[in-house]
Design a protein around this motif. Structure first.
Motif, PDB file in Angstrom:
ATOM      1  N   MET A  43     -42.708  30.009 -23.639  1.00 52.32           N
ATOM      2  CA  MET A  43     -42.256  30.148 -25.195  1.00 52.32           C
ATOM      3  C   MET A  43     -42.330  28.863 -25.802  1.00 52.32           C
ATOM      4  O   MET A  43     -41.538  27.961 -25.504  1.00 52.32           O
ATOM      5  CB  MET A  43     -41.587  31.027 -25.010  1.00 52.32           C
ATOM      6  CG  MET A  43     -41.322  32.526 -24.636  1.00 52.32           C
ATOM      7  SD  MET A  43     -42.940  33.460 -25.776  1.00 52.32           S
ATOM      8  CE  MET A  43     -43.803  33.240 -25.066  1.00 52.32           C
ATOM      9  N   ILE A  44     -43.215  28.615 -26.977  1.00 52.48           N
ATOM     10  CA  ILE A  44     -42.783  27.062 -27.642  1.00 52.48           C
ATOM     11  C   ILE A  44     -40.879  27.320 -27.939  1.00 52.48           C
ATOM     12  O   ILE A  44     -40.436  26.336 -27.582  1.00 52.48           O
ATOM     13  CB  ILE A  44     -42.998  27.018 -29.392  1.00 52.48           C
ATOM     14  CG1 ILE A  44     -44.241  27.008 -28.899  1.00 52.48           C
ATOM     15  CG2 ILE A  44     -42.651  25.714 -30.107  1.00 52.48           C
ATOM     16  CD1 ILE A  44     -44.984  25.698 -28.754  1.00 52.48           C
ATOM     17  N   SER A  45     -40.136  28.167 -28.299  1.00 57.01           N
ATOM     18  CA  SER A  45     -38.263  27.694 -28.094  1.00 57.01           C
ATOM     19  C   SER A  45     -38.040  27.346 -26.824  1.00 57.01           C
ATOM     20  O   SER A  45     -37.164  26.389 -27.607  1.00 57.01           O
ATOM     21  CB  SER A  45     -38.330  29.466 -28.028  1.00 57.01           C
ATOM     22  OG  SER A  45     -38.375  30.137 -27.374  1.00 57.01           O
ATOM     23  N   ASP A  46     -38.416  27.609 -25.727  1.00 60.93           N
ATOM     24  CA  ASP A  46     -38.001  26.983 -24.481  1.00 60.93           C
ATOM     25  C   ASP A  46     -38.346  25.807 -24.315  1.00 60.93           C
ATOM     26  O   ASP A  46     -37.801  24.670 -24.308  1.00 60.93           O
ATOM     27  CB  ASP A  46     -38.721  28.114 -23.577  1.00 60.93           C
ATOM     28  CG  ASP A  46     -37.860  28.810 -23.059  1.00 60.93           C
ATOM     29  OD1 ASP A  46     -37.172  28.795 -23.437  1.00 60.93           O
ATOM     30  OD2 ASP A  46     -39.232  30.106 -22.532  1.00 60.93           O
ATOM     31  N   VAL A  47     -39.462  25.478 -25.115  1.00 62.87           N
ATOM     32  CA  VAL A  47     -40.241  23.958 -25.195  1.00 62.87           C
ATOM     33  C   VAL A  47     -38.951  22.821 -25.632  1.00 62.87           C
ATOM     34  O   VAL A  47     -38.668  22.314 -25.746  1.00 62.87           O
ATOM     35  CB  VAL A  47     -41.320  23.959 -25.556  1.00 62.87           C
ATOM     36  CG1 VAL A  47     -41.849  22.538 -25.107  1.00 62.87           C
ATOM     37  CG2 VAL A  47     -42.125  25.008 -24.925  1.00 62.87           C
TER      38      VAL A  47
END
Length: 415
Positions: A43-47
């Motif tokens: 997930m981009i949010s995790d990145v």
């Protein structure tokens, strides 16, 4: 894969290769060049959270310049990630950012994002060093081919894929074949018959696994490799257990000691020469055809100018470009409206040009990558583009003797 899909993949690989070559030349004055590999499922949010954490931890870097450069690089990456919602592109993405040495004690901040690489990004990876981490991407670009793998003996079997250089085990089976030692009060003949039936059943089970895995992908596969001890692999292939279309795709059988998942890797090692030859097969075939036309026919063209002229006419059926061609095409135009083009080494400066038709001196005009220039014309004319490796003699000749550009014509043009 359709012809247009294959061309698009070749084009994408070439664009990636250009960016990688650019990135490999960059250096940072310290460990300040940031590379992040993002798999599709991350997930981009995790990145973003990871980048934010790294930005915070970078405040502990002792060197003020390095600390500032790393934090600026991370901020640039974070800003780029805002454009992707919460899902990375297909196959993932790779981000590069950092302050590079521009000479004279100066630095330039650059940021590059490569989306949807040719192979999936396998795992999340954060890397900060004085150079960008490009090796995993380079391996993806070198990856060619999709091969089915089967290893078996009379005890077990494993089936999987070779995708480029990556071995993916998929299915396994264990047999119920009894050993050769006669058991209990069975007669020798009955025991032998039951044993042969068990072997046959096991071969059918292995073939079922292979058929289920390979048949749906048979049009995209480049071949099948079978490994194991003798006579097991010979019995399996000679018994026609595989689907008849798969049987025709077997490139060879190889002696492999282990038949667990490690045996799949051993099979790839044992078949290395066959795989190398097969990888070059299409390139070798098209270059053989080119040389035949060059010597005995009239439907071959070579060199940038001649090939381009035929290309513009729509006469080129297949455009052949060396994978190692690294040149630009420069356009010159005089006041009389005459335009001429010249192939020059990338990043080289060019002297004042004299128009061959009117003698007027003209300055350098538009400059673009030679491969991009030729491929754009080819796409407009419905011409197939093929990139040819230099890892064999005739491929090397295409680059060194013919300027890296040639073509097979639809009809003779006399040019």
């Amino acid at each position: 894969m359709s012809e247009s899909d294959a061309e698009q993949t070749d084009k994408q690989k070439y664009e990636f290769r250009k960016v990688i070559e650019e990135l490999k030349d960059y250096r940072g004055s310290g460990t300040q060049l940031v590379t992040i590999y993002v798999p599709e499922e991350r997930m981009i949010s995790d990145v973003v959270a990871h980048v934010t954490q790294e930005h915070s931890e970078a405040s502990n870097i002792k060197s003020k310049d390095t600390r500032t450069n790393v934090q600026d690089a991370l901020k640039s990456i974070k800003d780029r990630l805002k454009y992707y919602g919460n899902n990375p592109p297909e196959n993932g993405m790779v981000l590069f950012s950092g302050a590079i040495d521009a000479g004279g004690g100066q630095t330039d901040m650059i940021t590059r994002v490569l989306e949807s690489p040719p192979q999936p990004v396998e795992s999340f990876r954060y890397h900060c060093d004085s150079e960008f981490l490009t090796e995993p991407l380079e391996e993806m670009l070198a990856d060619k081919g999709l091969f089915g793998l089967v290893v078996l003996d009379r005890r077990e079997a494993n089936v999987g894929w070779l995708r480029g250089k990556r071995v993916d085990p998929v299915k396994s089976a264990s047999s119920l074949v009894p050993g050769k030692q006669r058991k209990g009060g069975q007669s020798a003949q009955r025991f032998a018959r039951l044993r042969l039936e068990a072997i046959d059943n096991f071969y059918q089970e292995v073939a079922g696994m292979a058929n289920e895995l390979f048949v749906p992908e048979r049009h995209d596969m480049d071949g099948i490799l079978v490994g194991g001890p003798s006579p097991t692999k010979d019995e399996f292939l000679d018994g026609d257990y595989l689907h008849h279309e798969l049987q025709d795709m077997v490139l060879g059988k190889f002696d492999v000691a282990y038949t667990d998942e490690s045996g799949l890797h051993d099979l790839v090692d044992a078949a290395s020469e066959v795989l190398a030859e097969h990888e070059m097969l299409e390139d070798k075939q098209v270059m053989e055809e080119f040389f035949e036309e060059l010597h005995d026919g009239n439907q071959a063209t070579y060199g940038f100018e001649q090939t381009r002229e035929n290309l513009v006419m729509g006469a080129v059926d297949r455009l052949l470009i060396s994978e190692d061609l690294r040149q630009d095409v420069v356009t010159y135009e005089c006041s009389q409206g005459h335009d001429e083009r010249e192939l020059v080494d990338r990043n080289a400066t060019t002297p004042t040009h004299t128009c061959s038709r009117c003698g007027e001196e003209v300055e350098e005009g538009e400059r673009e990558d030679a491969i991009d220039h030729l491929m754009e014309i080819a796409n407009q004319r419905g011409t197939e583009t093929m990139f040819v490796s230099t890892d064999f003699e005739k491929g090397e000749q295409l680059l060194n003797a013919f300027g890296g550009v040639a073509g097979l014509l639809r009809y003779s043009t006399g040019i």
